[in-house]
Design a protein around this motif. Sequence first.
Motif, PDB file in Angstrom:
ATOM      1  N   GLU A 228       0.932   9.823   6.452  1.00 60.41           N
ATOM      2  CA  GLU A 228       1.131   8.504   7.066  1.00 60.41           C
ATOM      3  C   GLU A 228       2.605   8.184   7.212  1.00 60.41           C
ATOM      4  O   GLU A 228       3.040   7.592   8.195  1.00 60.41           O
ATOM      5  CB  GLU A 228       0.443   7.416   6.227  1.00 60.41           C
ATOM      6  CG  GLU A 228      -1.064   7.479   6.263  1.00 60.41           C
ATOM      7  CD  GLU A 228      -1.635   8.435   5.235  1.00 60.41           C
ATOM      8  OE1 GLU A 228      -0.910   8.846   4.308  1.00 60.41           O
ATOM      9  OE2 GLU A 228      -2.816   8.802   5.378  1.00 60.41           O
ATOM     10  N   LYS A 229       3.405   8.560   6.215  1.00 57.74           N
ATOM     11  CA  LYS A 229       4.838   8.303   6.279  1.00 57.74           C
ATOM     12  C   LYS A 229       5.494   9.125   7.397  1.00 57.74           C
ATOM     13  O   LYS A 229       6.346   8.621   8.130  1.00 57.74           O
ATOM     14  CB  LYS A 229       5.477   8.648   4.933  1.00 57.74           C
ATOM     15  CG  LYS A 229       6.878   8.142   4.787  1.00 57.74           C
ATOM     16  CD  LYS A 229       7.352   8.327   3.370  1.00 57.74           C
ATOM     17  CE  LYS A 229       8.691   7.681   3.180  1.00 57.74           C
ATOM     18  NZ  LYS A 229       9.165   7.775   1.810  1.00 57.74           N
ATOM     19  N   LEU A 230       5.078  10.376   7.542  1.00 55.91           N
ATOM     20  CA  LEU A 230       5.608  11.229   8.607  1.00 55.91           C
ATOM     21  C   LEU A 230       5.255  10.665   9.979  1.00 55.91           C
ATOM     22  O   LEU A 230       6.109  10.621  10.878  1.00 55.91           O
ATOM     23  CB  LEU A 230       5.072  12.657   8.452  1.00 55.91           C
ATOM     24  CG  LEU A 230       5.589  13.691   9.450  1.00 55.91           C
ATOM     25  CD1 LEU A 230       7.067  13.929   9.226  1.00 55.91           C
ATOM     26  CD2 LEU A 230       4.822  14.975   9.314  1.00 55.91           C
TER      27      LEU A 230
ATOM     28  N   VAL B 261       0.856  -1.173   0.000  1.00 56.06           N
ATOM     29  CA  VAL B 261       0.000   0.000   0.000  1.00 56.06           C
ATOM     30  C   VAL B 261       0.898   1.230   0.000  1.00 56.06           C
ATOM     31  O   VAL B 261       1.805   1.341   0.819  1.00 56.06           O
ATOM     32  CB  VAL B 261      -0.927   0.006   1.239  1.00 56.06           C
ATOM     33  CG1 VAL B 261      -1.778   1.253   1.271  1.00 56.06           C
ATOM     34  CG2 VAL B 261      -1.778  -1.241   1.259  1.00 56.06           C
ATOM     35  N   GLN B 262       0.655   2.112  -0.921  1.00 55.83           N
ATOM     36  CA  GLN B 262       1.437   3.339  -1.011  1.00 55.83           C
ATOM     37  C   GLN B 262       1.026   4.273   0.116  1.00 55.83           C
ATOM     38  O   GLN B 262      -0.147   4.574   0.270  1.00 55.83           O
ATOM     39  CB  GLN B 262       1.202   4.003  -2.367  1.00 55.83           C
ATOM     40  CG  GLN B 262       2.061   5.198  -2.634  1.00 55.83           C
ATOM     41  CD  GLN B 262       3.471   4.810  -3.025  1.00 55.83           C
ATOM     42  OE1 GLN B 262       3.704   3.696  -3.434  1.00 55.83           O
ATOM     43  NE2 GLN B 262       4.391   5.727  -2.896  1.00 55.83           N
ATOM     44  N   GLN B 263       2.006   4.724   0.914  1.00 52.38           N
ATOM     45  CA  GLN B 263       1.722   5.641   2.014  1.00 52.38           C
ATOM     46  C   GLN B 263       1.753   7.073   1.507  1.00 52.38           C
ATOM     47  O   GLN B 263       2.584   7.426   0.682  1.00 52.38           O
ATOM     48  CB  GLN B 263       2.762   5.504   3.117  1.00 52.38           C
ATOM     49  CG  GLN B 263       2.632   4.269   3.946  1.00 52.38           C
ATOM     50  CD  GLN B 263       3.646   4.273   5.094  1.00 52.38           C
ATOM     51  OE1 GLN B 263       4.643   4.977   5.043  1.00 52.38           O
ATOM     52  NE2 GLN B 263       3.380   3.496   6.107  1.00 52.38           N
ATOM     53  N   GLY B 264       0.861   7.870   2.038  1.00 48.87           N
ATOM     54  CA  GLY B 264       0.880   9.292   1.742  1.00 48.87           C
ATOM     55  C   GLY B 264       1.913   9.990   2.610  1.00 48.87           C
ATOM     56  O   GLY B 264       2.571   9.375   3.461  1.00 48.87           O
TER      57      GLY B 264
ATOM     58  N   SER C 253       4.582   7.498  10.734  1.00 48.83           N
ATOM     59  CA  SER C 253       5.314   6.253  10.988  1.00 48.83           C
ATOM     60  C   SER C 253       6.778   6.531  11.308  1.00 48.83           C
ATOM     61  O   SER C 253       7.367   5.865  12.180  1.00 48.83           O
ATOM     62  CB  SER C 253       5.200   5.314   9.792  1.00 48.83           C
ATOM     63  OG  SER C 253       5.904   5.818   8.683  1.00 48.83           O
ATOM     64  N   LYS C 254       7.398   7.504  10.655  1.00 52.16           N
ATOM     65  CA  LYS C 254       8.793   7.853  10.964  1.00 52.16           C
ATOM     66  C   LYS C 254       8.915   8.465  12.351  1.00 52.16           C
ATOM     67  O   LYS C 254       9.897   8.245  13.050  1.00 52.16           O
ATOM     68  CB  LYS C 254       9.357   8.815   9.915  1.00 52.16           C
ATOM     69  CG  LYS C 254       9.528   8.204   8.566  1.00 52.16           C
ATOM     70  CD  LYS C 254      10.580   7.132   8.590  1.00 52.16           C
ATOM     71  CE  LYS C 254      10.758   6.533   7.217  1.00 52.16           C
ATOM     72  NZ  LYS C 254      11.740   5.459   7.203  1.00 52.16           N
ATOM     73  N   CYS C 255       7.922   9.263  12.768  1.00 50.83           N
ATOM     74  CA  CYS C 255       7.944   9.850  14.106  1.00 50.83           C
ATOM     75  C   CYS C 255       7.778   8.773  15.174  1.00 50.83           C
ATOM     76  O   CYS C 255       8.332   8.883  16.268  1.00 50.83           O
ATOM     77  CB  CYS C 255       6.866  10.912  14.255  1.00 50.83           C
ATOM     78  SG  CYS C 255       7.231  12.425  13.354  1.00 50.83           S
ATOM     79  N   LYS C 256       7.019   7.726  14.867  1.00 45.02           N
ATOM     80  CA  LYS C 256       6.873   6.621  15.821  1.00 45.02           C
ATOM     81  C   LYS C 256       8.144   5.790  15.914  1.00 45.02           C
ATOM     82  O   LYS C 256       8.459   5.254  16.968  1.00 45.02           O
ATOM     83  CB  LYS C 256       5.702   5.735  15.411  1.00 45.02           C
ATOM     84  CG  LYS C 256       4.357   6.360  15.688  1.00 45.02           C
ATOM     85  CD  LYS C 256       3.232   5.434  15.285  1.00 45.02           C
ATOM     86  CE  LYS C 256       1.880   6.079  15.538  1.00 45.02           C
ATOM     87  NZ  LYS C 256       0.769   5.223  15.094  1.00 45.02           N
ATOM     88  N   GLU C 257       8.884   5.682  14.806  1.00 45.65           N
ATOM     89  CA  GLU C 257      10.143   4.930  14.817  1.00 45.65           C
ATOM     90  C   GLU C 257      11.181   5.620  15.692  1.00 45.65           C
ATOM     91  O   GLU C 257      11.893   4.964  16.446  1.00 45.65           O
ATOM     92  CB  GLU C 257      10.706   4.797  13.404  1.00 45.65           C
ATOM     93  CG  GLU C 257      10.038   3.759  12.560  1.00 45.65           C
ATOM     94  CD  GLU C 257      10.645   3.687  11.172  1.00 45.65           C
ATOM     95  OE1 GLU C 257      11.814   4.094  10.988  1.00 45.65           O
ATOM     96  OE2 GLU C 257       9.944   3.226  10.257  1.00 45.65           O
TER      97      GLU C 257
END
Length: 125
Positions: free
Chosen positions: A52-54, A46-49, A56-60
């Motif tokens: 959503e990508k921001l 699924v292509q992230q927008g 997920s990176k902040c959660k990492e």
Amino acid sequence: MGNTSQEVTFPKSSETSLIPMPEATPKKQLSIEELSYLPPPAPFYVQQGLREKLISKCKENPFVPLGVVFTTVVLGIGLGTMASEKHRHKAQLMMRLRVGGQAFAIFAVLAGVYHNTKMGKDKNG
């Protein structure tokens, strides 16, 4: 020095040599057993927008956005206090805090990269 002339001859059109080509073999139908060595098709991702990508990176690595926000706020306060001449000491302090915030953000990025590579080795190894 003598004049020596060498004669160059080219083959005539009737003397040209043809390169032998392999004969075409008829194509055979492959059975399912012969195709069993092929890997399965790749799963669809699924292509992230951008949002959503921001997230997920902040959660990492939550310390990187924290360092960026801290640096931005301190920079804004420091530039605001530089405009007034009576708070020079506070402006100098804010600029030093800004450098500290930048250093914190860089170390957070490096720690996140180290952690991700370490976790990648643990998964693969």
